[in-house]
Write an enzyme that holds these catalytic residues in place. Structure first.
Site, PDB file in Angstrom:
ATOM      1  N   HIS A  77       0.823  -1.211   0.000  1.00 22.70           N
ATOM      2  CA  HIS A  77       0.000   0.000   0.000  1.00 22.70           C
ATOM      3  C   HIS A  77       0.861   1.265   0.000  1.00 22.70           C
ATOM      4  O   HIS A  77       1.993   1.275   0.497  1.00 22.70           O
ATOM      5  CB  HIS A  77      -0.949  -0.010   1.203  1.00 22.70           C
ATOM      6  CG  HIS A  77      -2.032  -1.035   1.068  1.00 22.70           C
ATOM      7  ND1 HIS A  77      -3.141  -1.089   1.879  1.00 22.70           N
ATOM      8  CD2 HIS A  77      -2.168  -2.067   0.186  1.00 22.70           C
ATOM      9  CE1 HIS A  77      -3.910  -2.090   1.519  1.00 22.70           C
ATOM     10  NE2 HIS A  77      -3.349  -2.705   0.499  1.00 22.70           N
ATOM     11  N   GLU A 134       0.773   3.998   1.651  1.00 21.54           N
ATOM     12  CA  GLU A 134       1.166   4.556   2.954  1.00 21.54           C
ATOM     13  C   GLU A 134       2.403   3.832   3.499  1.00 21.54           C
ATOM     14  O   GLU A 134       3.335   4.458   4.016  1.00 21.54           O
ATOM     15  CB  GLU A 134       0.028   4.423   3.967  1.00 21.54           C
ATOM     16  CG  GLU A 134      -1.255   5.142   3.591  1.00 21.54           C
ATOM     17  CD  GLU A 134      -2.180   4.306   2.735  1.00 21.54           C
ATOM     18  OE1 GLU A 134      -1.713   3.468   1.927  1.00 21.54           O
ATOM     19  OE2 GLU A 134      -3.398   4.500   2.832  1.00 21.54           O
ATOM     20  N   CYS A 174      -2.905  -0.292   7.066  1.00 17.63           N
ATOM     21  CA  CYS A 174      -2.050   0.920   7.000  1.00 17.63           C
ATOM     22  C   CYS A 174      -2.182   1.726   8.282  1.00 17.63           C
ATOM     23  O   CYS A 174      -1.200   2.306   8.761  1.00 17.63           O
ATOM     24  CB  CYS A 174      -2.437   1.751   5.790  1.00 17.63           C
ATOM     25  SG  CYS A 174      -1.854   1.026   4.253  1.00 17.63           S
TER      26      CYS A 174
HETATM   27  O1  LIG Z   1      -4.910   1.896   2.496  1.00 17.52           O
HETATM   28  C1  LIG Z   1      -4.827   1.562   1.314  1.00 17.52           C
HETATM   29  C2  LIG Z   1      -5.841   0.780   0.680  1.00 17.52           C
HETATM   30  C3  LIG Z   1      -5.671   0.373  -0.627  1.00 17.52           C
HETATM   31  N1  LIG Z   1      -4.543   0.737  -1.309  1.00 17.52           N
HETATM   32  C4  LIG Z   1      -4.352   0.268  -2.686  1.00 17.52           C
HETATM   33  C5  LIG Z   1      -4.003  -1.200  -2.748  1.00 17.52           C
HETATM   34  C6  LIG Z   1      -4.581  -1.641  -4.071  1.00 17.52           C
HETATM   35  O2  LIG Z   1      -3.626  -1.471  -5.099  1.00 17.52           O
HETATM   36  C7  LIG Z   1      -5.746  -0.712  -4.278  1.00 17.52           C
HETATM   37  C8  LIG Z   1      -7.042  -1.378  -3.874  1.00 17.52           C
HETATM   38  O3  LIG Z   1      -8.088  -0.597  -4.256  1.00 17.52           O
HETATM   39  P1  LIG Z   1      -9.355  -1.264  -4.977  1.00 17.52           P
HETATM   40  O4  LIG Z   1     -10.356  -0.131  -5.012  1.00 17.52           O
HETATM   41  O5  LIG Z   1      -9.777  -2.420  -4.102  1.00 17.52           O
HETATM   42  O6  LIG Z   1      -8.917  -1.720  -6.339  1.00 17.52           O
HETATM   43  O7  LIG Z   1      -5.569   0.425  -3.411  1.00 17.52           O
HETATM   44  C9  LIG Z   1      -3.548   1.515  -0.726  1.00 17.52           C
HETATM   45  O8  LIG Z   1      -2.522   1.836  -1.351  1.00 17.52           O
HETATM   46  N2  LIG Z   1      -3.731   1.927   0.569  1.00 17.52           N
HETATM   47 ZN   LIG Z   2      -3.616   0.131   3.369  1.00 17.01          ZN
END
Ligand SMILES: O=c1ccn([C@H]2C[C@H](O)[C@@H](COP(=O)(O)O)O2)c(=O)[nH]1
Ligand SMILES: [Zn+2]
Length: 154
Positions: free
Chosen positions: A67, A69, A96
């Site tokens: 992710h 973060e 996160c």
């Molecule tokens: O806290 C977060 C939550 C999600 N992400 C990123 C990880 C994945 O690549 C996408 C998931 O999003 P969808 O809408 O389920 O496709 O988002 C993140 O970086 N941080």
């Molecule tokens: Zn996350």
């Protein structure tokens, strides 16, 4: 927040690009991150699917993607994340939130909160954890609707 959005542009996730930027209390950029697969893990060899036809979770991105973060905090240069502010384009998930709390980040500024779907509990847990841990959370109030970038002619 603009740096977080620029960072998100680098994400290869076809469905959701997320960016994060860790900033010191004095406004110094300490770390930048976007959602992507770990170093050395090919964007072309792992799945970016949100759902898999077979129902096998290993055929989706979720077990593999780091992710934004987490990347911003791990990419932090020499400075510690303790007491710093994290700008993120989307409100953090519960996993996160745990990393944010444990790294000592003092404030989370987010741009949008993910549309509630079957993962609603994840974001309820984030709010609960961040509040219990005393991390300040606020929604970014944009001063402009876009980031105009004009590249100077060489
Ligand atoms: O806290 C977060 C939550 C999600 N992400 C990123 C990880 C994945 O690549 C996408 C998931 O999003 P969808 O809408 O389920 O496709 O988002 C993140 O970086 N941080
Ligand atoms: Zn996350």
């Amino acid at each position: 927040m603009a740096i977080a959005f620029l960072s998100a542009e680098r994400s290869k996730d076809p469905n959701r690009q997320v960016g994060a930027c860790l900033v010191s209390q004095e406004g110094i950029i300490l770390g930048i991150g976007y959602n992507g697969f770990p170093r050395g893990c090919s964007d072309d060899k792992l799945p970016w699917a949100k759902k898999s036809a077979s129902g096998d979770p290993l055929e989706t991105k979720f077990p593999y993607v780091v992710h934004a973060e987490v990347n911003a905090i791990l990419n932090t240069n020499h400075a510690s994340a303790a007491g710093q502010k994290l700008y993120v384009t989307m409100f953090p998930c519960n996993e996160c939130a745990k990393i944010i709390i444990q790294s000592g980040v003092s404030e989370v500024i987010y741009f949008v909160e993910k549309k509630i779907d079957n993962s609603a509990h994840v974001y309820v847990a984030s709010h609960k954890l961040l509040s219990m841990a005393g991390v300040k959370v606020r929604k970014h109030q944009p001063q402009m609707a876009q980031i105009p970038i004009k590249f100077q002619e060489p």
